[in-house]
Design a protein around this motif. Structure first.
Motif, short mmCIF file in Angstrom:
data_model
loop_
_atom_site.label_atom_id
_atom_site.label_comp_id
_atom_site.label_asym_id
_atom_site.label_seq_id
_atom_site.Cartn_x
_atom_site.Cartn_y
_atom_site.Cartn_z
N PRO A 243 4.23 -16.23 -28.29
CA PRO A 243 3.89 -16.05 -26.73
C PRO A 243 3.52 -14.00 -26.57
CG PRO A 243 6.25 -16.90 -27.29
CD PRO A 243 4.85 -16.95 -28.57
N TRP A 244 3.44 -14.34 -25.06
CA TRP A 244 2.40 -12.96 -24.71
C TRP A 244 3.46 -12.41 -23.98
CZ3 TRP A 244 1.82 -9.88 -20.64
CH2 TRP A 244 1.91 -8.93 -21.27
N LEU A 245 3.94 -10.87 -23.89
CA LEU A 245 5.18 -10.73 -23.40
C LEU A 245 4.92 -9.12 -23.09
CD1 LEU A 245 8.61 -11.71 -25.58
CD2 LEU A 245 7.55 -12.81 -23.33
N THR B 172 21.07 -15.79 -21.22
CA THR B 172 20.80 -16.96 -21.01
C THR B 172 19.20 -16.53 -21.16
OG1 THR B 172 19.83 -16.12 -18.68
CG2 THR B 172 22.11 -17.13 -19.22
N GLN B 173 18.52 -15.68 -21.39
CA GLN B 173 17.56 -15.57 -21.78
C GLN B 173 17.24 -14.38 -22.59
OE1 GLN B 173 15.01 -17.06 -20.24
NE2 GLN B 173 15.67 -18.12 -18.67
N ILE B 174 16.55 -14.69 -23.30
CA ILE B 174 16.42 -13.59 -25.01
C ILE B 174 14.78 -13.25 -25.22
CG2 ILE B 174 16.67 -12.98 -26.90
CD1 ILE B 174 19.03 -14.64 -26.99
N TRP B 175 14.43 -11.43 -24.76
CA TRP B 175 12.81 -11.73 -25.62
C TRP B 175 12.53 -10.73 -26.60
CZ3 TRP B 175 14.21 -11.80 -20.45
CH2 TRP B 175 13.90 -12.76 -19.18
N ILE B 176 12.00 -11.21 -27.20
CA ILE B 176 12.06 -10.13 -28.44
C ILE B 176 10.83 -9.53 -28.94
CG2 ILE B 176 11.93 -10.46 -31.46
CD1 ILE B 176 14.05 -11.97 -31.29
N ILE B 177 10.25 -8.38 -28.66
CA ILE B 177 8.63 -7.69 -28.73
C ILE B 177 8.47 -7.07 -30.42
CG2 ILE B 177 7.21 -6.17 -27.67
CD1 ILE B 177 9.79 -7.34 -25.71
N VAL C 274 7.61 -14.32 -37.41
CA VAL C 274 8.40 -14.49 -35.52
C VAL C 274 7.68 -15.76 -35.19
CG1 VAL C 274 7.74 -13.60 -33.98
CG2 VAL C 274 8.27 -11.41 -36.28
N PRO C 275 8.79 -16.91 -34.31
CA PRO C 275 9.02 -18.06 -33.86
C PRO C 275 7.19 -17.68 -33.07
CG PRO C 275 11.19 -17.24 -33.84
CD PRO C 275 10.10 -16.34 -34.52
N ARG C 276 6.46 -18.62 -33.71
CA ARG C 276 5.39 -18.65 -32.13
C ARG C 276 5.52 -20.08 -30.72
NH1 ARG C 276 0.35 -19.03 -36.25
NH2 ARG C 276 0.98 -17.47 -37.31
N THR C 277 6.99 -20.18 -30.98
CA THR C 277 7.15 -21.40 -29.64
C THR C 277 9.10 -20.81 -28.94
OG1 THR C 277 7.83 -22.91 -30.74
CG2 THR C 277 5.81 -23.10 -30.47
N SER C 278 9.00 -21.08 -28.05
CA SER C 278 10.61 -20.74 -27.29
C SER C 278 11.78 -21.70 -28.29
CB SER C 278 10.35 -20.77 -25.98
OG SER C 278 10.71 -22.88 -26.15
N VAL C 279 12.66 -20.32 -28.28
CA VAL C 279 13.60 -21.74 -29.58
C VAL C 279 14.84 -21.83 -28.27
CG1 VAL C 279 15.16 -21.16 -31.51
CG2 VAL C 279 12.92 -20.31 -30.93
N ARG C 280 15.67 -22.80 -28.29
CA ARG C 280 16.60 -22.99 -27.18
C ARG C 280 17.35 -23.86 -27.73
NH1 ARG C 280 15.61 -24.02 -21.32
NH2 ARG C 280 17.83 -25.15 -20.60
N PRO D 100 24.99 -21.33 -23.38
CA PRO D 100 23.86 -22.91 -23.57
C PRO D 100 22.85 -23.90 -23.76
CG PRO D 100 26.78 -23.45 -23.12
CD PRO D 100 26.00 -21.79 -22.58
N GLU D 101 22.28 -22.88 -23.11
CA GLU D 101 21.20 -23.30 -23.28
C GLU D 101 20.10 -22.13 -22.76
OE1 GLU D 101 22.76 -21.47 -18.77
OE2 GLU D 101 23.09 -23.05 -20.43
N VAL D 102 20.36 -20.95 -23.88
CA VAL D 102 19.56 -19.96 -23.87
C VAL D 102 18.26 -20.48 -23.94
CG1 VAL D 102 21.04 -19.17 -26.20
CG2 VAL D 102 20.62 -18.18 -25.11
N THR D 103 17.52 -19.61 -24.02
CA THR D 103 15.74 -19.62 -25.23
C THR D 103 15.38 -17.91 -24.82
OG1 THR D 103 16.18 -21.39 -23.15
CG2 THR D 103 13.67 -20.15 -24.13
N LEU D 104 14.48 -18.46 -26.44
CA LEU D 104 14.62 -17.22 -26.87
C LEU D 104 12.29 -17.74 -27.38
CD1 LEU D 104 15.81 -14.91 -30.28
CD2 LEU D 104 12.95 -15.96 -29.74
N TRP D 105 12.50 -16.21 -26.40
CA TRP D 105 11.12 -15.81 -26.92
C TRP D 105 10.72 -14.59 -27.80
CZ3 TRP D 105 13.06 -17.40 -22.64
CH2 TRP D 105 12.05 -18.11 -21.71
N SER D 106 9.82 -14.71 -28.32
CA SER D 106 8.85 -14.01 -29.27
C SER D 106 7.75 -13.53 -29.34
CB SER D 106 9.85 -14.38 -30.83
OG SER D 106 10.84 -14.46 -30.87
N ASP D 107 6.81 -12.36 -29.47
CA ASP D 107 5.54 -11.93 -29.28
C ASP D 107 5.70 -10.92 -30.42
OD1 ASP D 107 3.54 -10.28 -28.84
OD2 ASP D 107 4.11 -9.50 -26.53
N GLY D 108 4.67 -11.76 -31.69
CA GLY D 108 4.92 -11.08 -32.89
C GLY D 108 2.98 -11.02 -32.34
#
Length: 306
Positions: free
Chosen positions: A84-86, A288-293, A213-219, A199-207
């Motif tokens: 993901p690009w953040l 509900t949402q987590i973004w990691i840069i 660093v995960p290359r797809t979202s984690v839910r 419960p439905e939290v989604t995480l995106w990581s930009d590495g």
């Protein structure tokens, strides 16, 4: 320096912050926005200022068109990005969070949504919704008719409304939850962390391909919780041969202000390794949402307690 030169410099400096604010919201990149401002300055120096009736309108037109051109080029490179690009975190102060509309326009949540617009839709949306430009003025900036701009704005607004997550504006609550989130991550306390996650939290990581660093979202709360605890514990582990008490061997974190709200800054061996931004459900205050840069090219401007 002549009086005319001094006035031209003053006219530009008076509008510098505005040009950056527009360019950053269009591009989602601090470095690119700064480049747009610099190129605007160079072009401003090449014009006959006596023929410019409204310096601000002229500069907005120049910088916005430069940002639009740059965004169109960036779209192709972002499609080839690894994972993901953040947006690049923008250091801000608490004062920007005082107004909900101001904070929302520069929030990471909003910038992520704006990435789904076409470049032209994004420019129109930013000028109209964030800076309240008239449709006629936007048309003048882009060289489009007012009816065309209205149509683009309507389409962009509907698109954003469909995708914009519910947002918790209460700065105090966001700060408290972010602090508890950081403490749970650093302490490796999975139970405390799960209490904070929806419960439905989604995480995106930009590495951009960075190892680990995960290359797809984690839910899902449990998957995200395990990933955070194990991942941060691994990042903070001292290098081989370095004890936790030695200088450079200690990892940790602090709270910083980016994009109009609190964020967690993760530091290891004296270097910033990630900025983490969370968004909350406005009813339950759970994450509900987590973004990691974690792309190091995007972290140079963010500093906290080391």
């Amino acid at each position: 320096m002549t009086d005319a030169d001094a006035r031209s410099v003053a006219d530009f400096e008076k509008n510098r912050k505005l040009l950056f604010k527009v360019a950053y919201r269009v591009l989602g990149s601090v470095a690119d926005a700064e480049d747009v401002v610099q190129e605007s300055w160079l072009r401003w120096n090449r014009v006959d200022h006596s023929r410019v009736k409204d310096p601000q309108s002229f500069l907005i037109q120049v910088s916005t068109r430069l940002a639009l051109d740059r965004l169109r080029r960036a779209k192709a490179s972002r499609e080839a990005y690894v994972g993901p690009w953040l947006p690049e975190p923008l250091p801000t102060g608490p004062e920007i969070g005082e107004g909900a509309e101001t904070a929302d326009s520069v929030s990471l949540a909003m910038l992520v949504v704006l990435e789904t617009l076409s470049p032209l839709e994004r420019v129109v949306f930013v000028l109209r919704e964030a800076f309240e430009f008239s449709f006629a003025d936007i048309g003048a900036v882009l060289g489009r008719s007012e009816p065309t701009v209205r149509q683009i704005a309507r389409r962009a607004r509907a698109h954003v409304r469909e995708r914009q997550p519910r947002f918790r504006y209460d700065r105090k609550v966001r700060m408290q939850v972010t602090e508890r989130f950081l403490a749970a991550c650093l302490g490796g306390d999975i139970d405390r962390l799960l209490d904070l996650l929806a419960p439905e939290v989604t995480l995106w990581s930009d590495g951009n391909g960075l190892r680990g660093v995960p290359r797809t979202s984690v839910r899902g709360a449990r998957k995200v919780g395990r990933l955070l605890v194990h991942g941060i514990r691994k990042v903070l582990r001292p290098p081989a041969g370095v004890s936790p008490g030695e200088r450079g061997g200690v990892g940790g974190g602090s709270i910083v202000d980016v994009n109009g709200g609190p964020a967690a800054l993760i530091v290891a061996a004296g270097e910033t390794v990630a900025v983490v931004v969370v968004d909350l459900d406005p009813v339950t205050d759970r994450i509900t949402q987590i973004w990691i840069i974690a792309n190091q090219d995007k972290l140079g401007g963010v500093e906290g307690e080391r």
